[in-house]
Design a protein around this motif. Structure first.
Motif, PDB file in Angstrom:
ATOM      1  N   SER A  20      17.794  18.944 -27.714  1.00 28.30           N
ATOM      2  CA  SER A  20      17.884  17.848 -27.567  1.00 28.30           C
ATOM      3  C   SER A  20      17.463  17.356 -26.031  1.00 28.30           C
ATOM      4  CB  SER A  20      19.523  17.306 -28.034  1.00 28.30           C
ATOM      5  OG  SER A  20      19.648  15.998 -27.718  1.00 28.30           O
ATOM      6  N   LYS A  21      17.923  18.422 -25.384  1.00 26.53           N
ATOM      7  CA  LYS A  21      17.731  18.172 -23.683  1.00 26.53           C
ATOM      8  C   LYS A  21      16.596  18.777 -23.377  1.00 26.53           C
ATOM      9  CE  LYS A  21      22.960  18.358 -23.178  1.00 26.53           C
ATOM     10  NZ  LYS A  21      23.885  18.796 -22.293  1.00 26.53           N
ATOM     11  N   GLU A  22      15.667  19.140 -24.119  1.00 28.20           N
ATOM     12  CA  GLU A  22      14.408  19.411 -23.650  1.00 28.20           C
ATOM     13  C   GLU A  22      14.529  20.587 -22.312  1.00 28.20           C
ATOM     14  OE1 GLU A  22      11.891  19.353 -25.496  1.00 28.20           O
ATOM     15  OE2 GLU A  22      12.160  17.594 -26.562  1.00 28.20           O
ATOM     16  N   ALA A  23      15.408  21.542 -22.706  1.00 30.32           N
ATOM     17  CA  ALA A  23      15.769  22.606 -21.723  1.00 30.32           C
ATOM     18  C   ALA A  23      14.535  23.266 -20.952  1.00 30.32           C
ATOM     19  CB  ALA A  23      16.878  23.616 -21.962  1.00 30.32           C
ATOM     20  N   SER A  24      13.417  23.554 -21.934  1.00 34.40           N
ATOM     21  CA  SER A  24      12.285  24.147 -21.500  1.00 34.40           C
ATOM     22  C   SER A  24      11.435  23.172 -20.411  1.00 34.40           C
ATOM     23  CB  SER A  24      11.415  24.764 -22.553  1.00 34.40           C
ATOM     24  OG  SER A  24      10.951  23.800 -23.425  1.00 34.40           O
ATOM     25  N   GLY A  25      11.734  21.888 -20.423  1.00 31.99           N
ATOM     26  CA  GLY A  25      10.768  21.096 -19.672  1.00 31.99           C
ATOM     27  C   GLY A  25      11.099  21.126 -18.041  1.00 31.99           C
ATOM     28  N   LYS A  66      14.541  22.204 -11.754  1.00 31.01           N
ATOM     29  CA  LYS A  66      13.374  22.211 -12.516  1.00 31.01           C
ATOM     30  C   LYS A  66      13.683  21.417 -13.898  1.00 31.01           C
ATOM     31  CE  LYS A  66      10.431  24.946 -15.697  1.00 31.01           C
ATOM     32  NZ  LYS A  66      10.479  24.220 -16.768  1.00 31.01           N
ATOM     33  N   VAL A  67      14.709  21.656 -14.676  1.00 33.41           N
ATOM     34  CA  VAL A  67      15.166  20.737 -15.943  1.00 33.41           C
ATOM     35  C   VAL A  67      15.602  19.494 -15.718  1.00 33.41           C
ATOM     36  CG1 VAL A  67      15.239  23.063 -17.153  1.00 33.41           C
ATOM     37  CG2 VAL A  67      17.340  21.898 -16.434  1.00 33.41           C
ATOM     38  N   GLY A  68      15.737  19.130 -14.351  1.00 29.73           N
ATOM     39  CA  GLY A  68      16.359  17.787 -14.145  1.00 29.73           C
ATOM     40  C   GLY A  68      17.919  17.655 -13.762  1.00 29.73           C
ATOM     41  N   GLY A  69      18.375  18.881 -13.877  1.00 23.87           N
ATOM     42  CA  GLY A  69      19.994  18.872 -13.321  1.00 23.87           C
ATOM     43  C   GLY A  69      20.755  18.608 -14.607  1.00 23.87           C
ATOM     44  N   THR A  94      11.359  25.171 -33.679  1.00 24.66           N
ATOM     45  CA  THR A  94      11.939  24.786 -32.559  1.00 24.66           C
ATOM     46  C   THR A  94      11.124  23.959 -31.683  1.00 24.66           C
ATOM     47  OG1 THR A  94      13.117  26.906 -32.430  1.00 24.66           O
ATOM     48  CG2 THR A  94      12.778  25.872 -30.413  1.00 24.66           C
ATOM     49  N   ALA A  95       9.587  24.163 -31.937  1.00 23.64           N
ATOM     50  CA  ALA A  95       8.715  23.252 -31.152  1.00 23.64           C
ATOM     51  C   ALA A  95       8.290  21.999 -31.896  1.00 23.64           C
ATOM     52  CB  ALA A  95       7.319  24.107 -31.131  1.00 23.64           C
TER      53      ALA A  95
END
Length: 532
Positions: A221-226, A285-288, A514-515
């Protein structure tokens, strides 16, 4: 010194004791386990809402004994773990520096009010503090103790991904440090790696087969790999500029890292510093995060661990002025410095979460579900009176009939997930449009990073009515998309009865699943998944 540090954090943490809304998410998942429904948030849908796997199962164990006090258990257990972290950190630093008597890094952490807040909160943060400090303490003591098994230490150090997935970075650095300290044989090294990975790998196999994805649902949901570097640096400075902590932290690192160490001491100093830097870099990196300071605290703890206390400097005059400056800053930070936006949201969607809920709930120390539920009397009334209804409890509440396919009495649509779980019974459904517990929403395409961190995805109402409500012309495209291709398979992976065949299918499809991302526009999704 250890006793004093523990006393300060226990008193400060107790004075600001609370359970966050996200802490109540853990409580709901544990209650489902204890009720025999499995590690889920809603009955009938396998979704992993708990990012802290060990914390969830630890609460399950203690909740088995005292099931009616889960929120309070989460609060006080977190406080106990935080106290243990400070005890382990101080005694480890004393051992490293030969009984160093001057408290330095520990003062910096004790002066920060977010550390007091997340000493409790019902989240896994206290456990993370204890695991970090305990792992480093074991590294320090492993050099001089033949009674400490390398395999036993490796097992503890390998638990990082189960404490929080991002702590896998810390596990890797600490395991490398353990190897460099002892240079074991190849056979022993293989054994250590096997022991370190045994439990995380076993749970990963379970996760892939049971939930059908590679990571906990909030990570999708939080796109933790972005990446969102600008917002991440904003989050970093939101903590360090608010309390003026960059200067004392920088000075401690500059002075501490310039000291002359032997080879073993260098490993013990640089391992947590490198791990802390990597941890903070990942958060940036992931935006905090949306909670003020929370995700940076483990990294800051790692940076300061080797310097919790340090030897007296050779120059007494310098020591006097340095101590005065540190104490002056600590008193200022602890007594006066706070986020200027509290108790409301800051400009980047970050909140001093504790002050926000104290203000919203009108309770100085919200530590129970009742403290949250009583502040939502109107919404609680809607849930009680609804029968066979899909309840949209947002700004303008509305009810729609549930689909005949649904068996629950009520489905509550509300993005404040912990409070929504407290408002409903375990056999009622909470539909989370931001996707922390709702797989369909979690896999929504993220097209706008302008919302609150981790809350940017908002599943349109038409998808929810298509999934839970009655068929209408409006939701026809969404209903068709839900019945086609990879999207239908996603629904099956979390809702079909768990059999051995389903477990294997979930496991094999977990990478592609997952993707998977779903367009917000139902017509576009229908074209994508149904063709034509």
């Amino acid at each position: 010194m250890a006793v004093a540090a523990v006393a300060v954090i226990l008193v400060a943490g107790y004075a600001r004791r609370w359970i966050s809304d996200d802490g109540l998410i853990y409580v709901r998942a544990v209650e489902q386990i204890l009720a025999g429904n499995g590690p889920v948030y809603n009955v009938g849908e396998r979704a992993e809402t708990s990012t802290g796997t060990l914390w969830q199962w630890l609460l399950t164990v203690v909740g088995f004994v005292l099931p009616d006090s889960l929120p309070q258990l989460a609060v006080y257990l977190g406080l106990a773990f935080t106290g243990a972290a400070f005890a382990l950190g101080v005694t480890g630093a004393q051992r490293l520096h030969g009984g160093a008597p001057v408290p330095v890094g520990v003062v910096i952490l004790l002066a920060l009010s977010p550390m007091w807040d997340f000493a409790t909160s019902g989240l896994e943060t206290g456990l993370a503090f204890a695991w970090i400090a305990g792992g480093w303490w074991m590294l320090v003591h492993s050099r001089d103790s033949s009674r400490m098994s390398l395999s036993g230490i490796a097992f503890v150090l390998g638990l990082g991904p189960l404490v929080r997935p991002d702590l896998a970075l810390v596990s890797i650095v600490f395991l490398i440090a353990l190897w460099l300290l002892h240079r074991p044989s190849r056979k022993t090294t293989v054994g250590m790696l096997a022991v370190a990975g045994a439990l995380p790998v076993a749970y990963q196999v379970f996760r892939m087969g049971y939930y059908g994805v590679l990571v906990p649902l909030p990570a999708i949901s939080k796109e933790a790999s972005g990446s969102h570097w600008l917002r991440g640096f904003s989050y970093f400075f939101d903590l360090f500029l608010t309390y003026g902590a960059l200067i004392p932290v920088g000075i401690v690192l500059w002075v501490g890292l310039r000291r002359h160490f032997n080879r073993g001491d260098r490993i013990l100093v640089f391992a947590p510093v490198i791990a802390g830097a990597l941890s903070m870099l990942y958060v940036i990196k992931v935006g905090g995060d949306f909670m003020h300071g929370r995700m940076l605290l483990p990294g800051l703890l790692l940076l300061m661990l080797p310097f919790f206390c340090m030897p007296r400097p050779a120059n007494p005059e310098l020591m006097k002025w340095a101590n005065a400056a540190l104490i002056g800053w600590a008193l200022l930070a602890a007594g006066l410095l706070r986020p200027i936006y509290a108790p409301f949201f800051g400009p980047m969607g970050v909140a001093d979460e504790r002050s926000h809920y104290v203000h919203a709930n009108h309770v100085a120390n919200p530590i129970s579900k009742r403290d949250y539920v009583e502040a939502q009397e109107e919404k609680r009334g809607w849930v009680r009176t609804a029968q066979g209804q899909l309840v949209f409890a947002l700004e303008k509440p509305r009810m729609e009939p549930l689909s005949p396919r649904r068996t629950e009495r009520v489905a509550l649509v509300w993005p404040v997930l912990g409070t929504a779980g407290a408002l409903t019974t375990l056999d009622e459904t909470v539909v989370d449009p931001i996707g922390l517990s709702y797989p369909l929403a979690a896999h929504l395409e993220l097209t706008d990073r302008g919302g609150r961190v981790g809350h940017e995805k908002k599943l349109p109402r038409v998808w929810i009515t298509a999934d839970y409500g009655m068929p209408t012309k409006e939701n026809e495209a969404a209903r068709r998309a839900l019945s086609c291709g990879a999207l239908a398979e996603l629904q099956e992976s979390v809702r079909a009865p768990m059999t051995w065949e389903r477990f294997v299918d979930n496991f094999l499809g977990s990478f592609s699943r997952t993707a998977l991302r779903v367009p917000a526009d139902p017509v576009a999704a229908e074209r994508l998944f149904c063709g034509g």
